[in-house]
Design a protein around this motif. Structure first.
Motif, short mmCIF file in Angstrom:
data_model
loop_
_atom_site.label_atom_id
_atom_site.label_comp_id
_atom_site.label_asym_id
_atom_site.label_seq_id
_atom_site.Cartn_x
_atom_site.Cartn_y
_atom_site.Cartn_z
N VAL A 202 -20.72 59.51 61.13
CA VAL A 202 -19.71 58.69 61.80
C VAL A 202 -19.33 59.31 63.14
O VAL A 202 -19.09 58.60 64.13
CB VAL A 202 -18.47 58.51 60.89
CG1 VAL A 202 -17.31 57.91 61.66
CG2 VAL A 202 -18.82 57.64 59.71
N PHE A 203 -19.33 60.64 63.19
CA PHE A 203 -19.05 61.32 64.45
C PHE A 203 -20.10 60.96 65.51
O PHE A 203 -19.77 60.63 66.64
CB PHE A 203 -18.99 62.83 64.23
CG PHE A 203 -18.86 63.63 65.49
CD1 PHE A 203 -17.73 63.53 66.28
CD2 PHE A 203 -19.86 64.49 65.90
CE1 PHE A 203 -17.60 64.25 67.44
CE2 PHE A 203 -19.75 65.22 67.06
CZ PHE A 203 -18.62 65.09 67.83
N GLU A 204 -21.38 60.97 65.10
CA GLU A 204 -22.45 60.56 66.02
C GLU A 204 -22.19 59.15 66.53
O GLU A 204 -22.29 58.88 67.73
CB GLU A 204 -23.81 60.54 65.30
CG GLU A 204 -24.40 61.89 65.01
CD GLU A 204 -25.67 61.75 64.17
OE1 GLU A 204 -26.48 60.86 64.46
OE2 GLU A 204 -25.82 62.52 63.21
N VAL A 205 -21.89 58.25 65.59
CA VAL A 205 -21.63 56.85 65.98
C VAL A 205 -20.47 56.79 66.95
O VAL A 205 -20.51 56.07 67.95
CB VAL A 205 -21.33 55.99 64.72
CG1 VAL A 205 -20.90 54.59 65.12
CG2 VAL A 205 -22.54 55.93 63.81
N ASN A 206 -19.44 57.59 66.69
CA ASN A 206 -18.25 57.56 67.54
C ASN A 206 -18.52 58.10 68.93
O ASN A 206 -17.96 57.60 69.91
CB ASN A 206 -17.12 58.36 66.89
CG ASN A 206 -16.38 57.53 65.87
OD1 ASN A 206 -16.45 56.31 65.87
ND2 ASN A 206 -15.68 58.19 64.98
N VAL A 207 -19.35 59.14 69.03
CA VAL A 207 -19.68 59.67 70.36
C VAL A 207 -20.34 58.57 71.18
O VAL A 207 -19.97 58.29 72.31
CB VAL A 207 -20.62 60.89 70.25
CG1 VAL A 207 -21.19 61.24 71.62
CG2 VAL A 207 -19.88 62.08 69.69
N ARG A 208 -21.32 57.91 70.54
CA ARG A 208 -22.02 56.83 71.22
C ARG A 208 -21.05 55.72 71.62
O ARG A 208 -21.10 55.20 72.73
CB ARG A 208 -23.07 56.27 70.28
CG ARG A 208 -24.33 55.91 70.93
CD ARG A 208 -25.39 55.66 69.92
NE ARG A 208 -25.83 56.91 69.31
CZ ARG A 208 -27.01 57.02 68.71
NH1 ARG A 208 -27.80 55.99 68.64
NH2 ARG A 208 -27.36 58.16 68.18
N ALA A 209 -20.16 55.36 70.70
CA ALA A 209 -19.23 54.25 70.97
C ALA A 209 -18.23 54.64 72.04
O ALA A 209 -17.88 53.83 72.89
CB ALA A 209 -18.52 53.85 69.69
N SER A 210 -17.77 55.90 72.02
CA SER A 210 -16.70 56.27 72.95
C SER A 210 -17.22 56.36 74.38
O SER A 210 -16.43 56.31 75.31
CB SER A 210 -16.06 57.59 72.53
OG SER A 210 -17.01 58.61 72.51
#
Lengths: 263, 266
Positions: A202-210
Motif C-alpha cells: 500500500v505504501f508503494e501504491v501511495n507513493v505513486r498516487a501522491s
C-alpha cells in the motif's frame, strides 16, 4: 468400415461462439474509437504532436533538481504518514469484516460494503473534495491517501484472514480464551507477515498516487509538474518526470526485497 | 511430573543487533517524517474549514438530480475511453508478453529488454502520461485514451508473459515432434492455451481503466473528470455529489459484471 465421426479438438459450436465474441469486441471498438476520436488514423495524424513534445522535453534541465528533490521528500512523507495511520486504523476494520471471525453477516456485510464503496472512489477525487474542505496543502492529500489505503488494506487483509488455519482458533477457544485472546494468539501470528507485506505494498501504491495529488493542490511533487507544464517549461517537466520515475522504481525495489524476506 | 517444554529459540547476538538497527532506522524515518512535514495546522483547523465542512458535506450527500443526464453522458464517454484504451493495450501488450516470456523467445537479452520496458511503463502514474499526451495532442478524450493504452501495456504485458511461461509445453513439443512449423505451433499449441487468461486479464484491466479514466478529465484528457473541475470551480458541491454517486454505482456494476465474466472464462 464406417468412418469414425471425429470432430476437431475445438468443437464448431465453440468456434462459432468465439467468432461472435470477437466480432462484438471489434464492433464495439470501432464505435468507441470513433466516438472518442481515437482511431488509428488519429494516431497517425497526431504523430507530429508526439515528435514535438519529445524534442521539447530533451535535454532535461538538471539545475532544477534541488527544488524537485524537496518536493519529492514531501511526497514520500505524505505516503509514509497516510500508510501508517491506514495500517493502524485498518486493524479493527479487517477483523470485523472477516466472516470466519464474526460469522454474523450483520457485522461483516455493512463493514465490507462501506470499504467497497470507499475503494471505488479514485484517490485524486477524494483529494479534490478534501482540498475544498481544508484548503490547499499536504493535509488534504494525506487524508485522501489514508481513506483510499484503508479500503485497499482492509480488503487484502480480510481475504487473508478468511484463508487462515482455523484449528489454533478452536484450540484457544476450547481452552477458554476470549475473543481478544483468540485474535491476539491465534489470528495475529498467522497474518502478521502478510499484514506487514500488504502495508508495504500500500505504501508503494501511495507513493505513486501522491506524486499526482499535487495536480489538485493536495501537496507533493505533482504541484511542480502542473506549474511547469502550464509554463511550457518542458526541460523542467522532464527533470520532474525522471525524478518521479527513479523514486518510484527505487522504492518499489526496496519494498519488494523486504516483502520477499518477510513472507 | 516433569514438564517437557518446547525447545527455546536460540537468540544470536547478530540477529539482536540487526533488529535493533532496523528498529532505529524505522524510528529515525518516522521522526524525520513527522518533524519536517509541513502541515499548516492553523489552516487545517481554522474557521474557514468549519465553514466549508458545514457547506460541503451536506451538499455532497444531497446529489443534484438535475445534473444526472449531463453526468451520465460524460460517464458514458469515460467508459468509451476506457474500452478503447484497454483494447489497444490488450493488443499492443501481446508482442511484449511474448518477448518477455523465456519459453517462447530464448534470448536473455530480449527477455530482459522487454521486461525492462514493461516495468518502466508501470512506474509511471497514468495521470503523468495523460499530462504529456494532453500537451502533445491537445485537451480531448484522445489524450486520455492514449494515456490508458500506454499505461495498461505495462501490467498486461507482464501478466501475459507470466501466462505464456506457465503453459503446458508438452503440447508444444508434441506439435514440434510431428513436424509442425512455428506458425502451426503458435496457432494450435500456444494460442488455445492462453486465450482465456489473456481475455480475463484484459477484462480485469478494463475495471482498473474505468476507475483511472474517471479522473483523467481533471487535467483535460476527457471524460467525467472534466465536469468535476468545472463543478468544483463553481462550488457546486451537489453536482460533485451526483458525480461521486454515478462513479460509485457504475464502477461497482462494472466490477461485479467483470468478475462474473472472468469466473466463467477461466
Amino acid at each position: 468400415m464406417t468412418k469414425p465421426n471425429v470432430s476437431g479438438v475445438v468443437s464448431s459450436n465453440v468456434k462459432l461462439k468465439l467468432t461472435v465474441i470477437f466480432a462484438i469486441i471489434v464492433g464495439v471498438y470501432i464505435y468507441t474509437s470513433w466516438a472518442t476520436d481515437s482511431t488509428p488514423i488519429d494516431i497517425i495524424r497526431g504523430w507530429g504532436g508526439f515528435q514535438r513534445i519529445l524534442t521539447d522535453l530533451f535535454p532535461p534541465n538538471w539545475n532544477y533538481i534541488p527544488q524537485v528533490w524537496e518536493k519529492l521528500l514531501e511526497t514520500i512523507q505524505m505516503a509514509i504518514i497516510a500508510t501508517t495511520f491506514a495500517a493502524i486504523v485498518s486493524i479493527p476494520i479487517f477483523l470485523l469484516s472477516a466472516s470466519n471471525l464474526f460469522p454474523s453477516s450483520w457485522i461483516y456485510q455493512p463493514v465490507r460494503f462501506i470499504m467497497n464503496v470507499l475503494r471505488t472512489i479514485p484517490d485524486i477525487l477524494l483529494a479534490i473534495i478534501f482540498v475544498g474542505i481544508f484548503g490547499v496543502g499536504v493535509f488534504p492529500g494525506i487524508i485522501a491517501l489514508f481513506i483510499f489505503s484503508l479500503g485497499l488494506l482492509a480488503k487484502l487483509m480480510y481475504e487473508t484472514i478468511e484463508a487462515i488455519d482455523m484449528n489454533p482458533l478452536d484450540a484457544i477457544r476450547a481452552s477458554g480464551g476470549n475473543t481478544f485472546q483468540v485474535i491476539w494468539f491465534a489470528v495475529m501470528p498467522q497474518v502478521l507477515p502478510q499484514f506487514v507485506s500488504f502495508s508495504l505494498y500500500v505504501f508503494e501504491v501511495n507513493v505513486r498516487a501522491s506524486t499526482v495529488l499535487g495536480f489538485v493542490g493536495a501537496g507533493g511533487i505533482g504541484l511542480l509538474l502542473q506549474q511547469q507544464i502550464n509554463r511550457f517549461a518542458y526541460p523542467r517537466v522532464m527533470t520532474i518526470i525522471i525524478v518521479i520515475f527513479i523514486a518510484v522504481v527505487v522504492i518499489d525495489f526496496i519494498s519488494n526485497k523486504i516483502r520477499e524476506r518477510i513472507v | 511430573m516433569e514438564l517437557v517444554m518446547p525447545p527455546k529459540k536460540k537468540r544470536s547476538v547478530y540477529k539482536l543487533i540487526r533488529n535493533i538497527i532496523i528498529a532505529l532506522v524505522i524510528i529515525a524515518i518516522y521522526i524525520w517524517t513527522f518533524v519536517t512535514i509541513d502541515i499548516r495546522w492553523d489552516r487545517v483547523f481554522s474557521e474557514h474549514t468549519i465553514n466549508s465542512i458545514s457547506r460541503v458535506i451536506p451538499q455532497l450527500f444531497s446529489p443534484d438530480w438535475g445534473a444526472f443526464q449531463k453526468v451520465m453522458g460524460l460517464m458514458w464517454e469515460t467508459l468509451l475511453m476506457a474500452y478503447t484504451g484497454t483494447l489497444m493495450a490488450a493488443i499492443l501488450a501481446i508482442p511484449f508478453g511474448f518477448f518477455a516470456a523465456s519459453n517462447m523467445v530464448r534470448s536473455k537479452l530480449l527477455n530482459g529488454l522487454s521486461k525492462g520496458v514493461l516495468n518502466g511503463i508501470r512506474a509511471f502514474p497514468e495521470l503523468v502520461l495523460a499530462l504529456m499526451f494532453v500537451a502533445a495532442v491537445g485537451p480531448r478524450p484522445f489524450a486520455g485514451v492514449l494515456a490508458i493504452a500506454i499505461g495498461s501495456i505495462g501490467m498486461l504485458g507482464k501478466l501475459y508473459s507470466e501466462v505464456i511461461e506457465s503453459i503446458d509445453m508438452n503440447v508444444v513439443e508434441a506439435l514440434q515432434a510431428n513436424g509442425a512449423n512455428k506458425l502451426q505451433v503458435l496457432f494450435y499449441g500456444v494460442i488455445p492455451q492462453i486465450i482465456p487468461e489473456f481475455l480475463s486479464y484484459a477484462i480485469y484491466r478494463f475495471e482498473i481503466d474505468v476507475r483511472a479514466s474517471t479522473i483523467l478529465g481533471i487535467i483535460g484528457a476527457g471524460g467525467i473528470g472534466t465536469l468535476i473541475t468545472i463543478s468544483i470551480a463553481n462550488r457546486k458541491w451537489d453536482e460533485v455529489g451526483m458525480i461521486l454517486l454515478v462513479i460509485i454505482v457504475v464502477v461497482t456494476i462494472i466490477d461485479y459484471t467483470s468478475a462474473r465474466i472472468r469466473k466463467r472464462i477461466v
